[in-house]
Design a protein around this motif. Structure first.
Motif, PDB file in Angstrom:
ATOM      1  N   GLY A 192      19.258  24.318  37.680  1.00 55.43           N
ATOM      2  CA  GLY A 192      20.689  24.400  37.914  1.00 55.43           C
ATOM      3  C   GLY A 192      21.145  25.798  38.240  1.00 55.43           C
ATOM      4  N   VAL A 193      22.374  25.883  38.749  1.00 55.32           N
ATOM      5  CA  VAL A 193      22.968  27.156  39.125  1.00 55.32           C
ATOM      6  C   VAL A 193      24.350  27.267  38.481  1.00 55.32           C
ATOM      7  CG1 VAL A 193      23.853  28.560  41.025  1.00 55.32           C
ATOM      8  CG2 VAL A 193      21.721  27.279  41.315  1.00 55.32           C
ATOM      9  N   VAL A 194      24.570  28.382  37.779  1.00 54.98           N
ATOM     10  CA  VAL A 194      25.879  28.700  37.197  1.00 54.98           C
ATOM     11  C   VAL A 194      26.618  29.592  38.181  1.00 54.98           C
ATOM     12  CG1 VAL A 194      27.073  29.841  35.291  1.00 54.98           C
ATOM     13  CG2 VAL A 194      24.946  28.560  34.857  1.00 54.98           C
ATOM     14  N   ASP A 195      27.799  29.188  38.606  1.00 54.22           N
ATOM     15  CA  ASP A 195      28.564  29.979  39.568  1.00 54.22           C
ATOM     16  C   ASP A 195      29.161  31.213  38.902  1.00 54.22           C
ATOM     17  OD1 ASP A 195      30.057  30.190  42.250  1.00 54.22           O
ATOM     18  OD2 ASP A 195      31.645  30.396  40.755  1.00 54.22           O
ATOM     19  N   LEU A 196      28.978  32.366  39.557  1.00 54.49           N
ATOM     20  CA  LEU A 196      29.590  33.609  39.089  1.00 54.49           C
ATOM     21  C   LEU A 196      30.711  34.088  39.992  1.00 54.49           C
ATOM     22  CD1 LEU A 196      26.461  35.736  38.058  1.00 54.49           C
ATOM     23  CD2 LEU A 196      28.008  34.478  36.541  1.00 54.49           C
ATOM     24  N   THR A 197      30.731  33.606  41.220  1.00 56.81           N
ATOM     25  CA  THR A 197      31.700  34.101  42.197  1.00 56.81           C
ATOM     26  C   THR A 197      33.129  33.936  41.700  1.00 56.81           C
ATOM     27  OG1 THR A 197      30.216  33.701  44.054  1.00 56.81           O
ATOM     28  CG2 THR A 197      32.562  33.829  44.541  1.00 56.81           C
ATOM     29  N   ASP A 198      33.468  32.744  41.262  1.00 55.50           N
ATOM     30  CA  ASP A 198      34.829  32.505  40.771  1.00 55.50           C
ATOM     31  C   ASP A 198      35.044  33.118  39.394  1.00 55.50           C
ATOM     32  OD1 ASP A 198      35.433  31.129  43.080  1.00 55.50           O
ATOM     33  OD2 ASP A 198      34.924  29.172  42.237  1.00 55.50           O
ATOM     34  N   ARG A 199      34.048  33.034  38.537  1.00 58.38           N
ATOM     35  CA  ARG A 199      34.206  33.547  37.177  1.00 58.38           C
ATOM     36  C   ARG A 199      34.430  35.055  37.163  1.00 58.38           C
ATOM     37  NH1 ARG A 199      30.452  29.187  36.110  1.00 58.38           N
ATOM     38  NH2 ARG A 199      31.153  27.928  34.329  1.00 58.38           N
ATOM     39  N   LEU A 200      33.738  35.782  38.065  1.00 60.00           N
ATOM     40  CA  LEU A 200      33.838  37.238  38.081  1.00 60.00           C
ATOM     41  C   LEU A 200      34.780  37.757  39.154  1.00 60.00           C
ATOM     42  CD1 LEU A 200      30.091  38.227  37.537  1.00 60.00           C
ATOM     43  CD2 LEU A 200      31.906  38.062  35.831  1.00 60.00           C
ATOM     44  N   GLY A 201      35.275  36.875  40.018  1.00 60.43           N
ATOM     45  CA  GLY A 201      36.192  37.302  41.072  1.00 60.43           C
ATOM     46  C   GLY A 201      35.519  38.145  42.138  1.00 60.43           C
ATOM     47  N   ILE A 202      34.272  37.813  42.475  1.00 63.76           N
ATOM     48  CA  ILE A 202      33.534  38.561  43.494  1.00 63.76           C
ATOM     49  C   ILE A 202      33.797  37.946  44.858  1.00 63.76           C
ATOM     50  CG2 ILE A 202      31.231  39.171  44.345  1.00 63.76           C
ATOM     51  CD1 ILE A 202      30.301  39.329  41.474  1.00 63.76           C
ATOM     52  N   ASP A 203      34.240  38.762  45.793  1.00 64.13           N
ATOM     53  CA  ASP A 203      34.505  38.307  47.156  1.00 64.13           C
ATOM     54  C   ASP A 203      33.785  39.249  48.107  1.00 64.13           C
ATOM     55  OD1 ASP A 203      35.446  37.155  49.464  1.00 64.13           O
ATOM     56  OD2 ASP A 203      37.472  37.984  49.301  1.00 64.13           O
ATOM     57  N   ALA A 204      32.545  38.921  48.470  1.00 64.84           N
ATOM     58  CA  ALA A 204      31.740  39.802  49.313  1.00 64.84           C
ATOM     59  C   ALA A 204      30.678  38.970  50.022  1.00 64.84           C
ATOM     60  CB  ALA A 204      31.075  40.895  48.488  1.00 64.84           C
ATOM     61  N   ARG A 205      30.310  39.388  51.237  1.00 62.29           N
ATOM     62  CA  ARG A 205      29.265  38.681  51.980  1.00 62.29           C
ATOM     63  C   ARG A 205      27.897  38.908  51.349  1.00 62.29           C
ATOM     64  NH1 ARG A 205      27.854  39.419  57.070  1.00 62.29           N
ATOM     65  NH2 ARG A 205      27.539  37.197  57.424  1.00 62.29           N
ATOM     66  N   ASP A 206      27.734  40.027  50.626  1.00 57.87           N
ATOM     67  CA  ASP A 206      26.486  40.332  49.938  1.00 57.87           C
ATOM     68  C   ASP A 206      26.813  40.473  48.452  1.00 57.87           C
ATOM     69  OD1 ASP A 206      23.817  40.953  49.512  1.00 57.87           O
ATOM     70  OD2 ASP A 206      23.718  42.350  51.189  1.00 57.87           O
ATOM     71  N   PRO A 207      27.027  39.352  47.765  1.00 53.23           N
ATOM     72  CA  PRO A 207      27.627  39.428  46.424  1.00 53.23           C
ATOM     73  C   PRO A 207      26.759  40.114  45.376  1.00 53.23           C
ATOM     74  CG  PRO A 207      26.940  37.180  46.934  1.00 53.23           C
ATOM     75  CD  PRO A 207      26.826  37.954  48.203  1.00 53.23           C
ATOM     76  N   LEU A 208      25.419  40.044  45.475  1.00 51.26           N
ATOM     77  CA  LEU A 208      24.619  40.725  44.469  1.00 51.26           C
ATOM     78  C   LEU A 208      24.712  42.235  44.615  1.00 51.26           C
ATOM     79  CD1 LEU A 208      22.796  40.529  42.046  1.00 51.26           C
ATOM     80  CD2 LEU A 208      20.822  40.371  43.570  1.00 51.26           C
ATOM     81  N   ARG A 209      24.726  42.728  45.848  1.00 53.86           N
ATOM     82  CA  ARG A 209      24.932  44.172  46.025  1.00 53.86           C
ATOM     83  C   ARG A 209      26.291  44.591  45.481  1.00 53.86           C
ATOM     84  NH1 ARG A 209      23.678  46.525  51.794  1.00 53.86           N
ATOM     85  NH2 ARG A 209      23.672  48.451  50.593  1.00 53.86           N
ATOM     86  N   GLU A 210      27.314  43.765  45.683  1.00 55.65           N
ATOM     87  CA  GLU A 210      28.640  44.053  45.128  1.00 55.65           C
ATOM     88  C   GLU A 210      28.578  44.066  43.603  1.00 55.65           C
ATOM     89  OE1 GLU A 210      32.719  44.578  44.426  1.00 55.65           O
ATOM     90  OE2 GLU A 210      31.512  44.974  46.208  1.00 55.65           O
ATOM     91  N   TYR A 211      27.861  43.110  43.023  1.00 59.84           N
ATOM     92  CA  TYR A 211      27.726  43.056  41.568  1.00 59.84           C
ATOM     93  C   TYR A 211      27.042  44.312  41.039  1.00 59.84           C
ATOM     94  CZ  TYR A 211      26.297  41.471  36.924  1.00 59.84           C
ATOM     95  OH  TYR A 211      26.107  41.376  35.564  1.00 59.84           O
ATOM     96  N   ILE A 212      25.932  44.706  41.691  1.00 61.50           N
ATOM     97  CA  ILE A 212      25.169  45.867  41.235  1.00 61.50           C
ATOM     98  C   ILE A 212      26.023  47.138  41.289  1.00 61.50           C
ATOM     99  CG2 ILE A 212      23.214  47.369  41.803  1.00 61.50           C
ATOM    100  CD1 ILE A 212      21.748  44.827  42.756  1.00 61.50           C
TER     101      ILE A 212
END
Length: 292
Positions: A20-40
């Protein structure tokens, strides 16, 4: 935690069993084409969602490369003793004598060659040998310059599986290893706390169900940290860069219709399909001179 990029630009966590996959995009409010780089690079913390119930079944999403477009893909050549012996005995692999990264340095792979496991490998030629290479890779968590090997470990964000697909021949490594789809990364990036000792991991590649490569990462000539140290002498190694550590013996040719199963202990496993495009240089309409 096991970070994935899915359905183009969504960031998620892969559950421990991979189902399974837990969504982080909505939970963390990440809006980026490369979301892991944005997270890092950003001020985010996904730890509170590590045990959340999955939002999607793994089978219902498409996994891309965890880092969509790294700034650099840094690769170490001939970093296992048994592959050095294999390469020197097979002139299709290399025409060089034995060398180390201290002799010739690392090489770079084009960021545009990076794809995820669900995309698959596309062979550009039917008349040239193209091999699989399984490698432990990692994603940098910080920008570092002239870092020591002892300190380098603290700047690694997480570990992943990388398939370094390689056309054999006399061309420069960065040429024949940079075709589209020739850097398959995935299925996830696993944080160091879940990996344990990265220099003591069993890895295996099967081609069409037959084991071709099997090795422990403890047999590397240069460790993950050694490679970071060497690379940072010449260039700033940046957060989100992907560094890959070389392949063991057992490389072999790929063909249209093949299936690759790659697995590294504590990191994960992925299945990658191989197809063929068969585009020849003489078939390309090359325009010489200026435009008309």
């Amino acid at each position: 935690m096991r970070f994935v990029r899915y359905n183009e630009d969504r960031l998620g966590l892969l559950t421990e069993d991979g189902s399974g996959v837990v969504d982080l995009t909505d939970r963390l409010g990440i809006d980026a084409r490369d979301p892991l780089r944005e997270y890092i690079r950003g001020d985010y913390d996904a730890s509170e969602y590590a045990d959340a119930d999955p939002d999607h079944d793994r089978a219902d999403v498409e996994l891309g490369a965890p880092v969509r477009r790294p700034g650099k893909v840094i690769a170490a050549p001939l970093n296992y003793e048994n592959h050095i012996e294999e390469a020197l005995s097979d002139r299709d692999i290399t025409t060089d004598e034995w060398f180390t990264i201290e002799d010739k340095g690392y090489f770079l792979k084009a960021p545009s060659s990076v794809v995820g496991p669900d995309h698959g490998v596309e062979l550009p030629f039917s008349d040239r040998r193209t091999d699989h290479e399984i490698e432990l890779a990692f994603v940098m968590g910080d920008d570092v310059k002239d870092v020591s090997a002892d300190e380098a470990w603290d700047h690694i964000f997480g570990y992943t599986i990388l398939l370094d697909i390689s056309v054999r021949g006399d061309q420069d490594r960065s040429n024949r290893k940079s075709y589209d789809t020739f850097t398959v990364v995935g299925p996830c990036v696993v944080t160091p706390d879940e990996v344990g000792d990265p220099q003591d991991l069993e890895m295996e590649l099967q081609l069409n169900g037959e084991t071709r490569q099997r090795e422990n990462t403890g047999d590397m000539v240069y460790t993950c940290a050694d490679i970071v140290q060497y690379a940072s002498i010449g260039a700033t190694v940046e957060a989100g860069d992907v560094i890959t550590t070389g392949t063991p013996e057992g490389v072999s040719a790929l063909s249209d219709g093949d299936t690759i199963d790659a697995e590294i202990e504590n990191v994960g496993s992925m299945t990658v399909d191989v197809t063929e495009r068969d585009v020849r240089f003489e078939d390309v309409d090359v325009q010489k001179g200026g435009q008309e």
